[in-house]
Design a protein around this motif. Sequence first.
Motif, PDB file in Angstrom:
ATOM      1  N   PHE A  10       0.392  -1.347   0.173  1.00 16.78           N
ATOM      2  CA  PHE A  10       0.217  -0.178  -0.246  1.00 16.78           C
ATOM      3  C   PHE A  10       1.115   1.489   0.295  1.00 16.78           C
ATOM      4  O   PHE A  10       0.458   2.496  -0.680  1.00 16.78           O
ATOM      5  CB  PHE A  10      -0.904   0.080   1.330  1.00 16.78           C
ATOM      6  CG  PHE A  10      -2.158  -1.281   1.340  1.00 16.78           C
ATOM      7  CD1 PHE A  10      -3.355  -1.063  -0.045  1.00 16.78           C
ATOM      8  CD2 PHE A  10      -2.593  -2.163   2.113  1.00 16.78           C
ATOM      9  CE1 PHE A  10      -3.736  -1.919   0.321  1.00 16.78           C
ATOM     10  CE2 PHE A  10      -3.117  -3.370   1.683  1.00 16.78           C
ATOM     11  CZ  PHE A  10      -3.721  -3.081   0.680  1.00 16.78           C
ATOM     12  N   GLY A  11       2.276   1.306  -0.130  1.00 16.39           N
ATOM     13  CA  GLY A  11       3.239   2.188  -0.153  1.00 16.39           C
ATOM     14  C   GLY A  11       3.063   3.251  -1.079  1.00 16.39           C
ATOM     15  O   GLY A  11       4.157   3.976  -1.237  1.00 16.39           O
ATOM     16  N   THR A  12       2.898   2.092  -2.049  1.00 16.70           N
ATOM     17  CA  THR A  12       3.438   2.507  -3.043  1.00 16.70           C
ATOM     18  C   THR A  12       2.410   3.574  -3.896  1.00 16.70           C
ATOM     19  O   THR A  12       3.316   4.334  -4.580  1.00 16.70           O
ATOM     20  CB  THR A  12       3.181   1.172  -4.656  1.00 16.70           C
ATOM     21  OG1 THR A  12       1.508   0.816  -4.052  1.00 16.70           O
ATOM     22  CG2 THR A  12       4.343   0.248  -4.401  1.00 16.70           C
ATOM     23  N   ILE A  13       1.183   3.782  -2.655  1.00 19.04           N
ATOM     24  CA  ILE A  13       0.433   4.734  -3.458  1.00 19.04           C
ATOM     25  C   ILE A  13       0.593   5.902  -2.369  1.00 19.04           C
ATOM     26  O   ILE A  13       0.064   6.923  -2.333  1.00 19.04           O
ATOM     27  CB  ILE A  13      -1.269   4.688  -4.342  1.00 19.04           C
ATOM     28  CG1 ILE A  13      -1.231   3.891  -2.297  1.00 19.04           C
ATOM     29  CG2 ILE A  13      -1.138   4.073  -4.752  1.00 19.04           C
ATOM     30  CD1 ILE A  13      -3.029   3.708  -2.611  1.00 19.04           C
ATOM     31  N   ALA A  14       1.464   5.900  -1.553  1.00 21.91           N
ATOM     32  CA  ALA A  14       1.580   6.777  -0.247  1.00 21.91           C
ATOM     33  C   ALA A  14       0.122   7.481   0.070  1.00 21.91           C
ATOM     34  O   ALA A  14      -0.298   8.595  -0.407  1.00 21.91           O
ATOM     35  CB  ALA A  14       2.478   8.395  -0.980  1.00 21.91           C
TER      36      ALA A  14
END
Length: 155
Positions: free
Chosen positions: A33-37
């Motif tokens: 989920f960190g890929t979309i901040a």
Amino acid sequence: MSTPLLSLYRKFTRWPAGRWLFSRAICFKAPYFGTIAPRIVSLEPNRCEVRIADRRRVHNHIGTVHAIALCNLAELAAGVMTDATLPASMRWIPKGMTVEYLKKATGTMHGVATPDVPLVESTSGYELPVTVIVKNDAGEAVFRASIAMWVSPRK
């Protein structure tokens, strides 16, 4: 009613930058989920709002927000909402997702997840449909997802 996740959210949001810290903690637990901040804007039983900023790393080749970034946003919002709503005796996992791209996704995206039916405690597993609507800054719906969550008793 307050689940452990909802209690943690309420605790974090009392601090300066609490929503940012909570969102980072979610991404630490589920790193993809960190890929979309994402930023969890609001969380309460039966509702979760998540925002992703308009930045190059979520764009596709034509400069709009990538379809998979929107799917990622939808799955995050649905999962956090489900986790914050379910009784402690139940667990969940996404089972499937159907999506509709309604118009070009440009700008900051705001996704809101809500269950289609009430979440209940049960002695057997059941499918919980969750709807996520993603809107742009103008309030126009650009994306809709229906996510089937499989909800079952904890072992």
